[in-house]
Design an enzyme around this catalytic site. Structure first.
Site, PDB file in Angstrom:
ATOM      1  CG  HIS B 326      -1.879   0.966   1.081  1.00  0.00           C
ATOM      2  ND1 HIS B 326      -1.696   2.388   1.223  1.00  0.00           N
ATOM      3  CD2 HIS B 326      -3.319   0.759   0.962  1.00  0.00           C
ATOM      4  CE1 HIS B 326      -2.935   2.984   1.216  1.00  0.00           C
ATOM      5  NE2 HIS B 326      -3.882   2.126   1.017  1.00  0.00           N
ATOM      6  NE  ARG B 346      -2.721   7.767  -1.838  1.00  0.00           N
ATOM      7  CZ  ARG B 346      -2.964   6.565  -2.494  1.00  0.00           C
ATOM      8  NH1 ARG B 346      -2.685   6.602  -3.710  1.00  0.00           N
ATOM      9  NH2 ARG B 346      -2.995   5.220  -1.844  1.00  0.00           N
TER      10      ARG B 346
END
Lengths: 257, 550
Positions: B326, B346
């Site tokens: 990740h 994000r």
């Protein structure tokens, strides 16, 4: 995994003498010397414990590692999650990996939104004496007494909202003078709220139908049979929904709709 | 540990570039996405999967010759925990229609469906019911639910593009087609999705998505789903949950069908023989193997047990040569190192930045590409941010979210992460986070088909233990969906199989004897045993003194 590179403790810091700065902690009354900056969980592992109980996600979200502790000269009982709480010198601690709590059985589909349903399943909710011990014991900062109070008033939505980040560690139950199973009651309130009180997503039924309709499945079948070059072409020509667009944005290119 | 020293000073660099980045974001100007060729090049050079020295060819089993990470190979080139001769197979301890091995999201959903299709179910799990990576999923669950702008075909394209066009088409087709139905099922059970006032589901982008179809429950989607379906399982009389009882070996029968499993009570150290007409493996992933020495976001129990069980029983491996790092794991504070910082940060507008406060990659690249770009920035370009604890990271500029979407958004939409940082004296709505790639997901696993069946009759799979759905790289939000879609299929099909097709026969562990023989013939002399069940984080000095342990 090699024992030498311990990805969990990440111990790098050393003092000038080449030794870690160690502090004493008391695990169930027994003294251990552990590095000063570790969480309780990693300190216990450093000391030689290998957990079966009392350890779960190691990320503060599963409720497996509820811990209570006291500090020297301080009568307060402190609570924390072992995976999130950093050790302090001379702390006395014990984990509470499990605490019995009465849980009602119910046929969820048959329940209504009437608060009386919860009262019937958990009559002990009215044994709450508003001592606030549950709130003080919550490692997630949930105002658990207010959750119970909301349930008593039939304010299911409020109970659901206030208890949303509950990880069901059981510390509230362990401290309750009224012998309530707070986290089970809150779970029931959240389920009723999520399923029966807030509006259902109106677009899901249409999406379910669309997913399985003939036109859509035919188009999907076409993609499944495409060779990689065709797929790459389609992939590269996807129109990307702008990040800051409103939810009712619609694409210019309707090829796959 | 609040920021001090150098990192604290470097935050001012981030603040200096912030207003300009915000104005670009508001205008919709983005850092350019990589072309497929650029993606391939950066992965080849910087993604840990591509390190030759990190893997080796298997010497035994159905996928002999397949090259996978040493950490997996070590598990597969290991002996059983129990000598087959010690097990009295004529003495069955428990009997059931459907045995489910693994009590996370997949196991629990499979149990609910099997029970609804008339089966008596035993759900055996290594730790507590619900102790699993499902619980830890933060981002959300993908599904094409808004037909005026999205469709299962677009979801299909996004998914296989993210997986390098190598995913099994039939599995992806199931994944996307069953998606809306899964969301409706969850809503019905009481999962509280984040919604607009009219009930419409809120949704966000994730890396590699063409439409905003990531549905979520705050930033604790996984726990909300897990605790809800677990609560429902506790209401069902025909689901018998055995905690602290991992399976250590599958048991076959004279017809070569799966006939149940041998469980191990971690607390009393007894072995328990369970006979079942159908068995479903839902043991999850592998993060606690720390592939290539990476920190992990995974649960304590993620030790790839099911891979070992299935492989010894003759199943093939698919896509296990790739694991997912990740892009944004916590790298500071050290105490919570490795923990996941959801991609949704994000999606909500936070930039990924180097030491100079500059963007160097689009925030919406698929995970493998995003991770490779962060590794390149730190290791090749020398623009990583020193954490002050001997590591490097990059900034994830979370304060942008409050500025873009309103004061209080970070605290409201990311309550889980907000409190984790708050405990260490960092307010992530005011200060950015330091992140680095962390081992997150087992992209591949055991082979199965779109009915959740395997090549061993009576043996089914669901969730992270399986391989093929995600090809070589999984997109955000496709894991919770995978877990639930294939668990529901497995639960239903296993119940039907138990009722209509299961054949009784003499139980056997001959496959284990055969596997041991194969190890010897391949010249593998080892005292390794697998599954390992629990990772060992004991201090090496202490371990030296533990003369009789483990």
């Amino acid at each position: 995994m090699k024992a030498e590179d311990n990805q969990e403790t990440g111990l790098k810091e050393k003092t000038e003498t080449g030794k870690l700065k160690l502090i004493p902690i008391y695990v169930m009354g027994k003294r251990y010397q552990v590095p000063h900056a570790l969480t309780i969980m990693k300190a216990l592992e450093y000391a030689g414990y290998r957990f079966i109980r009392g350890c779960g996600c190691r990320g503060g979200i599963c409720g497996a590692c509820a811990t209570v502790y006291r500090k020297p000269g301080d009568y307060h009982l402190y609570v924390g999650l072992a995976c999130q709480t950093v050790v302090e010198p001379d702390m006395y601690l014990t984990q509470i990996p499990f605490y019995p709590a009465n849980r009602a059985h119910y046929d969820f589909a048959q329940l209504t939104v009437e608060p009386e349903e919860i009262f019937k399943l958990y009559p002990e909710v009215f044994r709450c004496i508003a001592c606030n011990s549950c709130t003080k014991a919550c490692p997630m900062d949930i105002p658990m007494m207010d959750v119970i109070s909301a349930v008593k008033q039939g304010a299911i939505a409020r109970a659901a909202g206030l208890s949303f980040s509950c990880i069901q560690c059981g510390l509230c139950v362990s401290r309750c003078m009224g012998e309530l199973p707070q986290y089970h009651i809150a779970q029931l309130a959240r389920r009723i709220h999520g399923s029966k009180l807030i509006p259902r997503a109106p677009h899901l039924t249409a999406a379910m139908t669309a997913a399985k309709d003939e036109k859509c499945q035919k188009m999907l079948g076409g993609l499944m049979k495409s060779d990689i070059r065709q797929l790459i072409t389609s992939y590269n020509s996807r129109e990307i929904e702008p990040e800051m667009a409103a939810d009712d944005w619609t694409p210019a290119n309707c090829d796959y709709l | 540990m609040p920021y001090t020293g150098e990192p604290k000073k470097l935050i001012s660099v981030v603040e200096k570039t912030r207003s300009e980045r915000l104005s670009r974001k508001r205008k919709g100007e983005e850092f350019p996405l990589m072309s497929l060729e650029e993606r391939a090049a950066i992965l080849q050079k910087f993604h840990p999967d591509h390190k030759e020295e990190g893997r080796r060819e298997l010497k035994v089993g159905a996928s002999k010759g397949y090259s996978i990470a040493h950490e997996f190979a070590d598990l597969l080139e290991a002996r059983s925990r129990v000598a087959p001769d010690l097990v009295d197979l004529s003495n069955v301890d428990m009997e059931t229609d459907v045995l489910i091995v693994g009590g996370g999201g997949a196991g629990t959903a499979a149990a609910l469906l099997a029970e609804e299709h008339g089966a008596k179910v035993i759900l055996a799990t290594k730790l507590r019911h619900g102790d699993a990576n499902t619980m830890m999923a933060e981002g959300g669950i993908q599904s094409a639910t808004k037909r005026e702008k999205d469709s299962i075909c677009l979801h299909y394209l996004d998914t296989i593009g993210g997986g390098h066009f190598k995913n099994e088409p039939g599995l992806v087709a199931n994944l996307v087609t069953e998606g809306p139905g899964v969301l409706s099922w969850l809503e019905n059970l009481g999962v509280a999705f984040s919604k607009f006032p009219d009930g419409r589901l809120r949704s966000l982008h994730g890396g590699g998505t063409s439409r905003r179809r990531l549905h979520f429950c705050g930033d604790i989607t996984g726990i909300e789903i897990m605790r809800t379906i677990r609560d429902e399982a506790r209401n069902r009389q025909n689901i018998n949950v055995l905690e602290f009882s991992p399976a250590v070996e599958l048991v076959l029968n004279a017809h070569g069908h799966c006939a149940g499993a041998l469980l191990y009570n971690l607390e009393t150290e007894e072995y328990i023989l369970v006979k079942a007409k159908a068995t479903i493996i839902t043991t999850g992933g592998c993060g606690r193997l720390h592939v290539q020495g990476y920190m992990t976001t995974n649960h304590y129990g993620a030790t790839a047990d099911g891979i070992v069980l299935g492989y010894r029983a003759g199943l093939q491996l698919k896509f296990l040569h790739t694991v997912q790092y990740h892009p944004t794991g916590i790298v500071f504070p050290e105490q919570v190192g490795g923990l996941l910082v959801t991609e949704k940060f994000r999606g909500a507008g936070a930039n990924v930045l180097n030491i100079n406060g500059e963007q160097f990659v689009n925030e919406k690249e698929p995970r493998d590409v995003e991770s490779a770009a962060i590794i390149r920035e730190c290791l090749e370009r020398g623009k990583g941010v020193p954490t002050g604890t001997g590591k490097l990271g990059v900034w994830l500029d979370s304060p942008m979210i409050d500025i873009l979407l309103g004061e209080g958004t970070v605290e409201r939409d990311f309550p889980g992460k907000y409190i984790v940082y708050k405990r260490f004296g960092i307010d992530i709505s005011r200060e950015p986070m330091l992140v680095y790639p962390t081992l997150h997901y087992q992209n591949g696993g055991l082979e199965f088909n779109d009915r959740s069946e395997t090549t061993v009759p009576g043996l089914f799979l669901a969730g992270e233990v399986s391989g093929g759905v995600h090809g070589e790289n999984r997109l955000v939000g496709n894991s919770l969906l995978d877990v639930l879609v294939f668990a529901r299929i497995a639960g239903k099909n296993a119940a039907n199989y138990a009722r209509d097709k299961a054949r009784d026969g003499q139980m056997t562990l001959e496959h284990v004897r055969f596997y041991h023989k194969e190890l010897e013939e391949a010249g593998i002399a080892t005292d390794r045993i697998a599954p390992i069940l629990l990772p060992d984080y004991t201090d090496p000095e202490v371990r030296k003194r533990q003369l009789t342990a483990h």
